[in-house]
Design a protein around this motif. Structure first.
Motif, PDB file in Angstrom:
ATOM      1  N   UNK A  51      -1.705 -17.862 -12.228  1.00 39.38           N
ATOM      2  CA  UNK A  51      -2.750 -16.833 -12.053  1.00 39.38           C
ATOM      3  C   UNK A  51      -2.986 -16.443 -10.588  1.00 39.38           C
ATOM      4  N   UNK A  52      -2.850 -17.400  -9.679  1.00 35.61           N
ATOM      5  CA  UNK A  52      -3.021 -17.081  -8.262  1.00 35.61           C
ATOM      6  C   UNK A  52      -1.920 -16.138  -7.787  1.00 35.61           C
ATOM      7  N   UNK A  53      -0.698 -16.365  -8.223  1.00 32.19           N
ATOM      8  CA  UNK A  53       0.410 -15.477  -7.867  1.00 32.19           C
ATOM      9  C   UNK A  53       0.170 -14.080  -8.433  1.00 32.19           C
ATOM     10  N   UNK A  54      -0.314 -13.990  -9.666  1.00 31.57           N
ATOM     11  CA  UNK A  54      -0.608 -12.684 -10.266  1.00 31.57           C
ATOM     12  C   UNK A  54      -1.697 -11.944  -9.487  1.00 31.57           C
ATOM     13  N   UNK A  55      -2.721 -12.662  -9.041  1.00 32.58           N
ATOM     14  CA  UNK A  55      -3.773 -12.037  -8.231  1.00 32.58           C
ATOM     15  C   UNK A  55      -3.239 -11.559  -6.884  1.00 32.58           C
ATOM     16  N   UNK A  56      -2.372 -12.347  -6.273  1.00 35.00           N
ATOM     17  CA  UNK A  56      -1.789 -11.956  -4.989  1.00 35.00           C
ATOM     18  C   UNK A  56      -0.914 -10.717  -5.165  1.00 35.00           C
ATOM     19  N   UNK A  57      -0.110 -10.679  -6.218  1.00 33.79           N
ATOM     20  CA  UNK A  57       0.722  -9.504  -6.486  1.00 33.79           C
ATOM     21  C   UNK A  57      -0.154  -8.278  -6.716  1.00 33.79           C
ATOM     22  N   UNK A  58      -1.240  -8.451  -7.458  1.00 30.78           N
ATOM     23  CA  UNK A  58      -2.156  -7.343  -7.704  1.00 30.78           C
ATOM     24  C   UNK A  58      -2.772  -6.841  -6.396  1.00 30.78           C
ATOM     25  N   UNK A  59      -3.098  -7.742  -5.501  1.00 28.21           N
ATOM     26  CA  UNK A  59      -3.642  -7.355  -4.198  1.00 28.21           C
ATOM     27  C   UNK A  59      -2.584  -6.639  -3.351  1.00 28.21           C
ATOM     28  N   UNK A  60      -1.360  -7.158  -3.336  1.00 31.16           N
ATOM     29  CA  UNK A  60      -0.297  -6.558  -2.539  1.00 31.16           C
ATOM     30  C   UNK A  60       0.160  -5.215  -3.091  1.00 31.16           C
ATOM     31  N   UNK A  61      -0.101  -4.968  -4.359  1.00 35.97           N
ATOM     32  CA  UNK A  61       0.303  -3.720  -5.006  1.00 35.97           C
ATOM     33  C   UNK A  61      -0.368  -2.518  -4.362  1.00 35.97           C
ATOM     34  N   UNK A 100       3.943  18.123   8.973  1.00 38.04           N
ATOM     35  CA  UNK A 100       5.327  18.347   9.396  1.00 38.04           C
ATOM     36  C   UNK A 100       6.294  17.968   8.278  1.00 38.04           C
ATOM     37  N   UNK A 101       6.149  16.753   7.761  1.00 35.39           N
ATOM     38  CA  UNK A 101       7.027  16.291   6.677  1.00 35.39           C
ATOM     39  C   UNK A 101       6.358  15.142   5.947  1.00 35.39           C
ATOM     40  N   UNK A 102       6.916  14.797   4.804  1.00 30.86           N
ATOM     41  CA  UNK A 102       6.436  13.656   4.038  1.00 30.86           C
ATOM     42  C   UNK A 102       7.625  12.915   3.460  1.00 30.86           C
ATOM     43  N   UNK A 103       7.373  11.652   3.101  1.00 30.26           N
ATOM     44  CA  UNK A 103       8.420  10.833   2.487  1.00 30.26           C
ATOM     45  C   UNK A 103       7.769   9.890   1.490  1.00 30.26           C
ATOM     46  N   UNK A 104       8.317   9.842   0.288  1.00 38.07           N
ATOM     47  CA  UNK A 104       7.873   8.898  -0.737  1.00 38.07           C
ATOM     48  C   UNK A 104       8.872   7.747  -0.760  1.00 38.07           C
ATOM     49  N   UNK A 105       8.386   6.549  -0.565  1.00 42.05           N
ATOM     50  CA  UNK A 105       9.243   5.363  -0.565  1.00 42.05           C
ATOM     51  C   UNK A 105       8.839   4.493  -1.747  1.00 42.05           C
ATOM     52  N   UNK A 106       9.824   4.185  -2.595  1.00 43.86           N
ATOM     53  CA  UNK A 106       9.585   3.335  -3.754  1.00 43.86           C
ATOM     54  C   UNK A 106      10.538   2.152  -3.703  1.00 43.86           C
ATOM     55  N   UNK A 107       9.966   0.954  -3.705  1.00 41.26           N
ATOM     56  CA  UNK A 107      10.749  -0.276  -3.727  1.00 41.26           C
ATOM     57  C   UNK A 107      10.212  -1.109  -4.880  1.00 41.26           C
ATOM     58  N   UNK A 108      11.043  -1.335  -5.869  1.00 41.31           N
ATOM     59  CA  UNK A 108      10.657  -2.027  -7.095  1.00 41.31           C
ATOM     60  C   UNK A 108       9.424  -1.357  -7.700  1.00 41.31           C
ATOM     61  N   UNK A 109       8.297  -2.037  -7.699  1.00 41.85           N
ATOM     62  CA  UNK A 109       7.078  -1.489  -8.295  1.00 41.85           C
ATOM     63  C   UNK A 109       6.142  -0.887  -7.253  1.00 41.85           C
ATOM     64  N   UNK A 110       6.482  -1.005  -5.991  1.00 44.93           N
ATOM     65  CA  UNK A 110       5.615  -0.545  -4.915  1.00 44.93           C
ATOM     66  C   UNK A 110       6.032   0.849  -4.481  1.00 44.93           C
ATOM     67  N   UNK A 111       5.047   1.703  -4.249  1.00 48.78           N
ATOM     68  CA  UNK A 111       5.325   3.073  -3.848  1.00 48.78           C
ATOM     69  C   UNK A 111       4.344   3.476  -2.750  1.00 48.78           C
ATOM     70  N   UNK A 112       4.860   4.149  -1.728  1.00 47.55           N
ATOM     71  CA  UNK A 112       4.027   4.606  -0.617  1.00 47.55           C
ATOM     72  C   UNK A 112       4.387   6.033  -0.247  1.00 47.55           C
ATOM     73  N   UNK A 113       3.393   6.730   0.261  1.00 47.15           N
ATOM     74  CA  UNK A 113       3.559   8.080   0.759  1.00 47.15           C
ATOM     75  C   UNK A 113       3.358   8.034   2.273  1.00 47.15           C
ATOM     76  N   UNK A 114       4.354   8.528   3.016  1.00 46.47           N
ATOM     77  CA  UNK A 114       4.270   8.604   4.471  1.00 46.47           C
ATOM     78  C   UNK A 114       4.213  10.078   4.857  1.00 46.47           C
TER      79      UNK A 114
END
Length: 160
Positions: A51-61, A100-114
């Motif tokens: 459960x601690x690992x699941x909470x950490x993953x949820x936080x890092x998401x 100026x520009x944007x970039x969507x980065x997706x790695x596994x389940x994580x996604x970010x917009x720059x």
């Protein structure tokens, strides 16, 4: 265009509460097993670790709530966590012509917009937003809207 996943807050709250309940149940089970029964031996640590690992993953998401508004002459981005004291909420508003520009980065389940935005001193700044909780359709709509803004900016620069 407006984009928001604010309606999903109850689902995210339910999931967070469920994880906390599983962690507290695991802690209670660990204590009871160690003090009274000693059935699981060394495997009793799994009751806390998983459960601690699941909470950490949820936080890092990342931050759950993402809001975008491109109506008018400005772009408005908000990115916040449903638990207010965990992360500082991001709230940025700037004129469309600064994008100026944007970039969507997706790695596994994580996604970010720059986003790369021009700044006052002639340079540029990079803004980061977590978009892991957006659906594929919402991400595609966001990309389409940002592409329209960038294309309009290129046409204006080309005309000048």
């Amino acid at each position: 265009m407006r984009l928001s996943n604010r309606k999903k807050v109850p689902v995210y709250n339910f999931f967070n509460i469920l994880l906390l309940m599983i962690l507290s149940g695991g802690c209670i089970g660990f204590i009871v097993d160690k003090m009274r029964f000693d059935i699981l031996d060394e495997k009793s640590y799994i009751l806390i670790i998983i459960p601690a690992i699941l909470l950490i993953i949820n936080y890092l998401y990342g931050r759950q709530i993402f809001e975008y508004d491109s109506e008018g002459e400005a772009l408005h981005f908000r990115n916040r966590n449903i638990i207010p004291f965990i992360d500082k909420p991001l709230n940025d508003e700037f004129p469309k012509y600064k994008l100026i520009k944007f970039e969507m980065v997706s790695i596994l389940f994580f996604s970010r917009l720059y986003l790369t935005v021009s700044s006052k001193n002639g340079g540029s700044a990079i803004l980061k937003y977590e978009t892991s909780y957006l659906t594929r359709k919402e991400v595609n709509d966001l990309k389409t809207s940002l592409n329209k803004v960038i294309n309009a900016n290129k046409e204006k620069r080309h005309q000048e």
